[in-house]
Motif scaffolding. Structure first.
Motif, PDB file in Angstrom:
ATOM      1  N   CYS A   1      -7.387   3.546   5.703  1.00 26.62           N
ATOM      2  CA  CYS A   1      -7.082   2.497   4.722  1.00 26.62           C
ATOM      3  C   CYS A   1      -6.106   1.468   5.302  1.00 26.62           C
TER       4      CYS A   1
ATOM      5  N   ILE B   1      -6.961  -2.491   5.647  1.00 24.06           N
ATOM      6  CA  ILE B   1      -6.075  -3.519   5.100  1.00 24.06           C
ATOM      7  C   ILE B   1      -5.707  -4.519   6.197  1.00 24.06           C
TER       8      ILE B   1
ATOM      9  N   SER C   1      -3.300  -4.445  -2.444  1.00 23.92           N
ATOM     10  CA  SER C   1      -2.433  -4.719  -1.300  1.00 23.92           C
ATOM     11  C   SER C   1      -2.779  -6.049  -0.647  1.00 23.92           C
TER      12      SER C   1
ATOM     13  N   HIS D   1       0.842  -1.203   0.000  1.00 23.24           N
ATOM     14  CA  HIS D   1       0.000   0.000   0.000  1.00 23.24           C
ATOM     15  C   HIS D   1       0.876   1.252   0.000  1.00 23.24           C
TER      16      HIS D   1
ATOM     17  N   CYS E   1      -5.972  -0.525  -1.992  1.00 19.59           N
ATOM     18  CA  CYS E   1      -6.288  -1.419  -0.873  1.00 19.59           C
ATOM     19  C   CYS E   1      -6.561  -2.852  -1.328  1.00 19.59           C
TER      20      CYS E   1
ATOM     21  N   ALA F   1     -10.109  -3.175   0.432  1.00 23.36           N
ATOM     22  CA  ALA F   1      -9.350  -4.201   1.150  1.00 23.36           C
ATOM     23  C   ALA F   1     -10.192  -5.464   1.315  1.00 23.36           C
TER      24      ALA F   1
END
Length: 134
Positions: free
Chosen positions: A117, A121, A21, A12, A18, A56
């Motif tokens: 964020c 994640i 990642s 990230h 997201c 995410a």
């Protein structure tokens, strides 16, 4: 924080969204190369590009599908199980954060930021590890 969660945070920090990642931090564990995972997840950042479902969490859903699907050899035979798994992930994420919608997590309408964020994640990675066993 686990090694994979740390990897997702590093990705990230490099500019991955997201969804990318999360998907890329675990892609090798589900037989997916990072380039494909990165490209596949690109449209799912920023809450699917429209601040809807958290990116995410979308990345976690992608991993659930890749891990659990029987593929084109047996169409439709595993989707109910995958849907159940993604519902459970969504419910757990919502229980922890109050929502799974990006716009609400970021406080777009009311100014109340519920989760960053990096936090989203981290939460999605924890669900991947707990619910998918990765």
């Amino acid at each position: 924080m686990t090694e994979r969660q740390q990897r997702a945070q590093e990705l990230h920090g490099k500019g991955y969204n997201c969804a990318q990642s999360v998907a890329c931090a675990y892609c090798d564990l589900v037989g997916l190369d990072e380039q494909t995972a990165y490209k596949m997840a690109e449209g799912f950042g920023l809450g699917m590009g429209v601040m809807d479902m958290c990116g995410a969490l979308s990345g976690a859903f992608m991993l659930a599908g890749v891990k659990g699907s029987a593929g084109i050899e047996a169409p439709g035979t595993t989707k109910a199980q995958t849907y159940q798994q993604t519902r459970e992930m969504a419910n757990a994420f919502k229980e922890k954060n109050g929502t799974y919608l990006c716009c609400e997590l970021k406080g777009v309408a009311d100014g109340n930021v519920r989760r960053s964020c990096p936090g989203c994640i981290e939460d999605a990675c924890a669900l991947v590890e707990k619910m998918l066993g990765l």
